[in-house]
Design an enzyme around this catalytic site. Structure first.
Site, PDB file in Angstrom:
ATOM      1  N   HIS A  17       0.834  -1.205   0.000  1.00  0.00           N
ATOM      2  CA  HIS A  17       0.000   0.000   0.000  1.00  0.00           C
ATOM      3  C   HIS A  17       0.873   1.261   0.000  1.00  0.00           C
ATOM      4  CE1 HIS A  17      -3.668   2.322   1.032  1.00  0.00           C
ATOM      5  NE2 HIS A  17      -2.812   3.097   1.670  1.00  0.00           N
ATOM      6  N   GLU A  18       1.839   1.310   0.902  1.00  0.00           N
ATOM      7  CA  GLU A  18       2.696   2.490   0.991  1.00  0.00           C
ATOM      8  C   GLU A  18       3.587   2.633  -0.242  1.00  0.00           C
ATOM      9  OE1 GLU A  18       2.263   4.764   3.153  1.00  0.00           O
ATOM     10  OE2 GLU A  18       0.810   3.596   4.312  1.00  0.00           O
ATOM     11  N   HIS A  21       1.805   4.682  -2.835  1.00  0.00           N
ATOM     12  CA  HIS A  21       1.958   6.119  -2.602  1.00  0.00           C
ATOM     13  C   HIS A  21       3.354   6.583  -3.021  1.00  0.00           C
ATOM     14  CE1 HIS A  21      -1.845   6.382  -0.614  1.00  0.00           C
ATOM     15  NE2 HIS A  21      -1.493   5.680   0.444  1.00  0.00           N
TER      16      HIS A  21
END
Length: 357
Positions: A17-18, A21
């Site tokens: 997920h990170e 980003h």
């Protein structure tokens, strides 16, 4: 072993997920001072040209720190120096990566299974009461139940239960000879059709015994879409009273469930297959949860960003970024409090089970 694997799976999914980003931020020229996997004290660090990469002690979490995040500080590499569409992509990228990860995991799993389930009725259990011209027919494929799309065979009993508990009858849309046919106000109910067997609705579904590559791809996408709508479906169950806080699990509860799945599996290979399937579900669930318009989550940040953009367009002035920072901080504290409460419930439940055993 299974508990350790479960925790590592959580850490990996958060890292994915990170990383979404991170990739989006880097692509648009946003500075990233630190990219961390895990939380707490640093176990390992490596200083790149611009970014400090760290591995931290607690494998549940992570973060992608970006220049100007919540401050709108000046500078070409500041997050809030970028156009709103770029910021929107950056905030969406984490959830997008989780959905992609879940899809890829499912595709790998379904590429190895010899048979795929379908939503097409092949026959009925003897005594099924709603077969015929005004009811179900062999060859019908479930399309919608009570307004909810049917993506896979497992949806059918779940959605029938949901709708019948709410209203006593249910509307079903089936595909029959290539056309949609609506069957209205059906008084379906679970019945014991065979002595000694559990109650069922009476449908027997066809199996796809020779799935092609396209069949597997379509099935994977259908299951992915099903996982994506589980959160809104659960929220609806909360509003109708069909679900409560006792039905919610924290990381502790999920790890405990995965441990039970692993220990109860007949083989280690089957345990790993089940773990991978659960990992896909968790990955997609994390994606959808993060898109909720709650402060501190990606969805909340997107919501506040859009509100700020509308205010700026109407009143020709920017909202003070400190307000967004305060709202996100308050939202984060509330989320932490909720997580602690749910975790406490899970610990009490696990302890009660252990003492009972």
């Amino acid at each position: 072993m299974y508990i350790a694997i479960s925790i590592l799976i959580f850490g990996l999914l958060i890292a994915i997920h990170e990383f979404g980003h991170y990739i989006a931020a880097k692509s648009f020229g946003v500075g990233v001072p630190e990219f961390a996997i895990g939380m707490g004290p640093k176990l390992f660090k490596w200083q790149g040209k611009e970014t400090l990469y760290t591995l931290r002690a607690i494998p549940l979490g992570g973060f992608c720190a970006m220049d100007g995040d919540d401050t709108e500080e000046a500078g070409d590499k500041s997050l809030y120096a970028k156009p709103i569409w770029q910021r929107l992509i950056i905030f969406l990228a984490g959830s997008f990566m989780n959905v992609v990860a879940g899809f890829v995991i499912l595709l790998v799993l379904f590429s190895s299974v010899p048979v795929l389930g379908t939503t097409t009725v092949s026959e009925f259990v003897p005594g099924f009461p709603l077969e015929g011209e005004n009811g179900f027919q062999v060859g019908d494929s479930f399309h919608r139940i009570g307004g909810h799309r049917v993506y896979q065979q497992g949806n059918i009993p779940l959605l029938l239960n949901l709708e019948l508990e709410a209203g006593g009858t249910v509307d079903v849309v089936v595909i029959r000879d290539g056309e949609r046919v609506t069957l209205s106000n059906l008084p379906l109910e679970r019945r014991v059709f065979t002595e000694g067997e559990p109650p069922i609705y009476g449908f027997i579904f066809a199996l796809n015994r020779e799935p092609t590559g396209m069949d597997r791809l379509a099935y994977t996408w259908a299951v992915t879409r099903d996982f994506m709508r589980q959160l809104p479906l659960t929220l609806r169950m909360f509003t109708t009273g069909q679900a409560g806080m006792e039905d919610v699990s924290s990381v502790v509860g999920i790890v405990d469930t995965m441990n039970q799945v692993g220990t109860q599996a007949e083989t280690v290979a089957l345990a790993m297959w089940n773990f991978a399937f659960i990992a896909a579900l968790i990955s997609i669930s994390v994606a959808m949860f993060n898109l909720l318009p709650i402060p501190a989550l990606d969805g909340g940040r997107i919501f506040l960003m859009l509100i700020g953009w509308v205010v700026e367009k109407i009143f020709r002035r920017k909202l003070d970024p400190k307000y967004e920072a305060h709202i996100n901080t308050a939202g984060f504290m509330l989320l932490i409090g909720l997580m602690i409460f749910i975790m406490y419930q899970d610990i009490v439940r696990i302890a009660a089970r252990a003492l009972g055993a």
